[in-house]
Design a protein around this motif. Structure first.
Motif, PDB file in Angstrom:
ATOM      1  N   ARG A  27       0.852  -1.180   0.000  1.00  0.00           N
ATOM      2  CA  ARG A  27       0.000   0.000   0.000  1.00  0.00           C
ATOM      3  C   ARG A  27       0.891   1.234   0.000  1.00  0.00           C
ATOM      4  N   ILE A  28       0.678   2.115  -0.963  1.00  0.00           N
ATOM      5  CA  ILE A  28       1.469   3.339  -1.046  1.00  0.00           C
ATOM      6  C   ILE A  28       0.834   4.354  -0.110  1.00  0.00           C
ATOM      7  N   ASP A  29       1.527   4.583   1.023  1.00  0.00           N
ATOM      8  CA  ASP A  29       0.993   5.456   2.048  1.00  0.00           C
ATOM      9  C   ASP A  29       2.155   6.191   2.711  1.00  0.00           C
ATOM     10  N   TYR A  30       1.894   7.355   3.268  1.00  0.00           N
ATOM     11  CA  TYR A  30       2.963   8.129   3.891  1.00  0.00           C
ATOM     12  C   TYR A  30       3.493   7.461   5.150  1.00  0.00           C
ATOM     13  N   ARG A  31       2.770   6.527   5.730  1.00  0.00           N
ATOM     14  CA  ARG A  31       3.210   5.847   6.952  1.00  0.00           C
ATOM     15  C   ARG A  31       4.089   4.631   6.657  1.00  0.00           C
ATOM     16  N   ASN A  32       4.067   4.164   5.421  1.00  0.00           N
ATOM     17  CA  ASN A  32       4.841   2.980   5.032  1.00  0.00           C
ATOM     18  C   ASN A  32       6.274   3.400   4.704  1.00  0.00           C
ATOM     19  N   MET A  33       7.075   3.603   5.753  1.00  0.00           N
ATOM     20  CA  MET A  33       8.418   4.155   5.574  1.00  0.00           C
ATOM     21  C   MET A  33       9.368   3.183   4.874  1.00  0.00           C
ATOM     22  N   SER A  34       9.187   1.891   5.075  1.00  0.00           N
ATOM     23  CA  SER A  34      10.073   0.928   4.424  1.00  0.00           C
ATOM     24  C   SER A  34       9.897   0.969   2.908  1.00  0.00           C
ATOM     25  N   LEU A  35       8.686   1.224   2.449  1.00  0.00           N
ATOM     26  CA  LEU A  35       8.422   1.328   1.013  1.00  0.00           C
ATOM     27  C   LEU A  35       8.921   2.661   0.471  1.00  0.00           C
ATOM     28  N   GLN A  58       1.826   5.016 -10.150  1.00  0.00           N
ATOM     29  CA  GLN A  58       2.570   4.654  -8.946  1.00  0.00           C
ATOM     30  C   GLN A  58       3.552   5.759  -8.555  1.00  0.00           C
ATOM     31  N   GLN A  59       4.199   6.370  -9.549  1.00  0.00           N
ATOM     32  CA  GLN A  59       5.153   7.441  -9.260  1.00  0.00           C
ATOM     33  C   GLN A  59       4.445   8.637  -8.643  1.00  0.00           C
ATOM     34  N   ARG A  60       3.262   8.974  -9.144  1.00  0.00           N
ATOM     35  CA  ARG A  60       2.494  10.076  -8.572  1.00  0.00           C
ATOM     36  C   ARG A  60       2.139   9.795  -7.115  1.00  0.00           C
ATOM     37  N   LEU A  61       1.680   8.563  -6.844  1.00  0.00           N
ATOM     38  CA  LEU A  61       1.304   8.204  -5.479  1.00  0.00           C
ATOM     39  C   LEU A  61       2.515   8.203  -4.545  1.00  0.00           C
ATOM     40  N   ILE A  62       3.661   7.725  -5.026  1.00  0.00           N
ATOM     41  CA  ILE A  62       4.889   7.739  -4.231  1.00  0.00           C
ATOM     42  C   ILE A  62       5.301   9.173  -3.925  1.00  0.00           C
ATOM     43  N   THR A  63       5.233  10.043  -4.921  1.00  0.00           N
ATOM     44  CA  THR A  63       5.612  11.446  -4.739  1.00  0.00           C
ATOM     45  C   THR A  63       4.732  12.120  -3.704  1.00  0.00           C
ATOM     46  N   ILE A  64       3.427  11.883  -3.787  1.00  0.00           N
ATOM     47  CA  ILE A  64       2.498  12.474  -2.821  1.00  0.00           C
ATOM     48  C   ILE A  64       2.777  11.940  -1.422  1.00  0.00           C
ATOM     49  N   ALA A  65       3.031  10.639  -1.309  1.00  0.00           N
ATOM     50  CA  ALA A  65       3.309  10.033  -0.002  1.00  0.00           C
ATOM     51  C   ALA A  65       4.601  10.588   0.596  1.00  0.00           C
ATOM     52  N   ILE A  66       5.632  10.778  -0.232  1.00  0.00           N
ATOM     53  CA  ILE A  66       6.897  11.329   0.254  1.00  0.00           C
ATOM     54  C   ILE A  66       6.701  12.760   0.738  1.00  0.00           C
ATOM     55  N   LYS A  67       5.969  13.551  -0.020  1.00  0.00           N
ATOM     56  CA  LYS A  67       5.735  14.942   0.371  1.00  0.00           C
ATOM     57  C   LYS A  67       4.924  15.029   1.660  1.00  0.00           C
ATOM     58  N   GLN A  68       3.930  14.159   1.828  1.00  0.00           N
ATOM     59  CA  GLN A  68       3.161  14.143   3.064  1.00  0.00           C
ATOM     60  C   GLN A  68       4.036  13.746   4.243  1.00  0.00           C
ATOM     61  N   ARG A  70       7.220  14.208   4.519  1.00  0.00           N
ATOM     62  CA  ARG A  70       8.123  15.326   4.809  1.00  0.00           C
ATOM     63  C   ARG A  70       7.421  16.399   5.623  1.00  0.00           C
ATOM     64  N   ILE A  71       6.180  16.715   5.254  1.00  0.00           N
ATOM     65  CA  ILE A  71       5.422  17.742   5.965  1.00  0.00           C
ATOM     66  C   ILE A  71       5.166  17.318   7.413  1.00  0.00           C
ATOM     67  N   LEU A  72       4.912  16.035   7.622  1.00  0.00           N
ATOM     68  CA  LEU A  72       4.647  15.531   8.966  1.00  0.00           C
ATOM     69  C   LEU A  72       5.926  15.184   9.723  1.00  0.00           C
ATOM     70  N   SER A  73       7.073  15.579   9.194  1.00  0.00           N
ATOM     71  CA  SER A  73       8.391  15.369   9.804  1.00  0.00           C
ATOM     72  C   SER A  73       8.753  13.902   9.982  1.00  0.00           C
ATOM     73  N   LEU A  74       8.208  13.039   9.149  1.00  0.00           N
ATOM     74  CA  LEU A  74       8.616  11.643   9.162  1.00  0.00           C
ATOM     75  C   LEU A  74       9.867  11.441   8.321  1.00  0.00           C
ATOM     76  N   LEU A  75      10.052  12.330   7.345  1.00  0.00           N
ATOM     77  CA  LEU A  75      11.233  12.316   6.481  1.00  0.00           C
ATOM     78  C   LEU A  75      11.841  13.714   6.468  1.00  0.00           C
ATOM     79  N   PRO A  76      13.158  13.819   6.340  1.00  0.00           N
ATOM     80  CA  PRO A  76      13.756  15.153   6.225  1.00  0.00           C
ATOM     81  C   PRO A  76      13.589  15.701   4.809  1.00  0.00           C
TER      82      PRO A  76
END
Length: 96
Positions: A27-35, A58-68, A70-76
């Motif tokens: 599942r492409i989600d902002y919480r799935n950090m391993s993916l 898939q690339q669009r969904l990955i991009t959105i998940a990464i940006k989310q 980052r905003i929630l400080s899960l990723l730098p």
């Protein structure tokens, strides 16, 4: 010209199909950090579709998940772990 006497004949190579990096159960989600972390470079940049071997959707969904994430400080936003080493500087000599 006869086909058997051609000087340059392309050989047919068998290509092995690569498995897609995202499985059907993932599942492409902002919480799935391993993916998500698989699609980010060492500097923290989002890798391109060609590198990731993803479909456009898939690339669009990955991009959105990464940006989310980052905003929630899960990723730098940037990953600057370069260690700055100070070297001994030579003293400046001023001429009068």
């Amino acid at each position: 010209m006869d086909k058997s006497k051609r000087p340059f004949v392309k050989s047919k190579r068998s290509f092995r199909r690569r498995l897609p990096p995202i499985g059907s159960g993932d599942r492409i989600d902002y919480r799935n950090m391993s993916l998500i972390s698989r699609f980010i470079s060492e500097q923290g940049k989002i890798l391109s579709r060609r590198v990731n071997r993803l479909t456009l959707k898939q690339q669009r969904l990955i991009t959105i998940a990464i940006k989310q994430a980052r905003i929630l400080s899960l990723l730098p936003f940037l990953n600057n772990d370069k260690k700055f080493e100070r070297t001994e500087s030579t003293p400046r000599i001023r001429n009068k």
